[in-house]
Design a protein around this motif. Structure first.
Motif, short mmCIF file in Angstrom:
data_model
loop_
_atom_site.label_atom_id
_atom_site.label_comp_id
_atom_site.label_asym_id
_atom_site.label_seq_id
_atom_site.Cartn_x
_atom_site.Cartn_y
_atom_site.Cartn_z
N GLU A 85 43.75 0.27 2.00
CA GLU A 85 42.78 -0.72 2.47
C GLU A 85 43.28 -2.11 2.09
O GLU A 85 43.57 -2.37 0.91
CB GLU A 85 41.40 -0.46 1.84
N ARG A 86 43.36 -2.97 3.08
CA ARG A 86 43.93 -4.29 2.88
C ARG A 86 43.24 -5.08 1.76
O ARG A 86 43.89 -5.72 0.93
CB ARG A 86 43.85 -5.08 4.20
N GLU A 87 41.92 -5.01 1.71
CA GLU A 87 41.17 -5.75 0.71
C GLU A 87 41.53 -5.30 -0.71
O GLU A 87 41.68 -6.13 -1.62
CB GLU A 87 39.67 -5.59 0.94
N LEU A 88 41.67 -4.00 -0.89
CA LEU A 88 42.03 -3.48 -2.21
C LEU A 88 43.46 -3.86 -2.59
O LEU A 88 43.72 -4.26 -3.74
CB LEU A 88 41.89 -1.96 -2.24
N LEU A 89 44.37 -3.76 -1.65
CA LEU A 89 45.76 -4.14 -1.92
C LEU A 89 45.84 -5.60 -2.33
O LEU A 89 46.53 -5.96 -3.29
CB LEU A 89 46.64 -3.87 -0.69
N LEU A 102 52.24 -6.56 -3.07
CA LEU A 102 51.20 -5.75 -2.43
C LEU A 102 50.56 -6.48 -1.25
O LEU A 102 49.96 -5.85 -0.38
CB LEU A 102 50.12 -5.38 -3.45
N THR A 103 50.69 -7.79 -1.19
CA THR A 103 50.10 -8.54 -0.08
C THR A 103 50.81 -8.25 1.24
O THR A 103 50.22 -8.45 2.31
CB THR A 103 50.14 -10.06 -0.35
N SER A 104 52.06 -7.79 1.18
CA SER A 104 52.77 -7.45 2.41
C SER A 104 52.94 -5.95 2.59
O SER A 104 53.23 -5.47 3.69
CB SER A 104 54.15 -8.12 2.46
N ALA A 105 52.75 -5.18 1.52
CA ALA A 105 52.91 -3.73 1.62
C ALA A 105 51.74 -3.11 2.38
O ALA A 105 50.59 -3.47 2.14
CB ALA A 105 53.00 -3.11 0.23
N VAL A 158 43.31 -1.93 -12.66
CA VAL A 158 43.33 -0.73 -11.81
C VAL A 158 42.01 0.02 -11.94
O VAL A 158 41.41 0.42 -10.94
CB VAL A 158 44.52 0.18 -12.16
N SER A 159 41.57 0.21 -13.16
CA SER A 159 40.32 0.94 -13.38
C SER A 159 39.13 0.24 -12.72
O SER A 159 38.29 0.89 -12.10
CB SER A 159 40.08 1.08 -14.89
#
Length: 200
Positions: A85-89, A102-105, A158-159
């Motif tokens: 999910e883009r928002e989570l990344l 992570l903004t491009s992955a 992360v948690s």
């Protein structure tokens, strides 16, 4: 496709009579060379093609590779969170200091361990993470290990965002995607680090 599967199965320790339906003595030199080259070609990829999602089949291959890792007393304390999910990344990228890519992955796999299953969960999970990095290389994907363990503040990020139970501890976040290109593997061979029989 056949070559890719040979690489993957060998990398995760499954190049046996049961998994490949052949004896160890039948492993060809070309199979061995392909596996060794895959290991030597592995690289840390930090830029990805955001327009190319990772196919479900390849994601499953990564997870299968992770779960084929060695585990002390076969405890298998690992847990994997697939994030696409883009928002989570983007949220993870904003709060993890070394995971800005992570903004491009298009996705990431968070490698976690259940500390109630093993005091040494981080060792087993490290083996699982390395298997996944090698499997990514074998499938033409790029990936990179971004550590959360043993940094409490990163593990808490992360948690918080992924709602993990208290006994689940994150080891690393692995961004995965098709590489933009330009990355080259490093030659890390150093004969001075090798010792035979005794430290000399």
């Amino acid at each position: 496709m056949k070559k890719m599967w040979l690489i993957l199965t060998a990398l995760v320790g499954m190049l046996t009579v049961a998994s490949c339906q052949r004896t160890t003595g039948d492993v060809s030199s070309s199979d061995t060379e392909a596996v060794l080259q895959n290991i030597l070609q592995r690289k840390s990829v930090r830029s990805y093609r955001s327009d190319m999602p990772v196919e479900k089949e390849k994601v499953e291959n990564l997870l299968r590779a992770g779960m084929a890792a060695p585990s002390g007393k076969d405890k298998r304390p690992w847990e994997f969170i697939v994030v696409d999910e883009r928002e989570l990344l983007d949220s993870l990228a904003a709060h993890l200091p070394y995971a800005k890519m992570l903004t491009s992955a298009p996705m990431a796999i968070v490698v976690c361990g259940d500390e109630t299953k093993s005091d040494y969960w981080y060792l087993d999970c490290s083996a699982a993470a390395e298997n996944m990095l090698l499997a990514a290389e074998a499938q033409g994907l790029g990936a990179v290990w971004t550590a959360t363990y043993p940094y409490r503040e990163r593990m808490e990020v992360v948690s918080r965002f992924l709602h993990t139970p208290s006994q689940i501890k994150s080891l690393c976040v692995i961004p995965v995607g098709y590489p933009m290109g330009g990355q080259e593997p490093k030659d890390k061979w150093d004969e001075s680090r090798i010792h035979y029989n005794k430290w000399k």
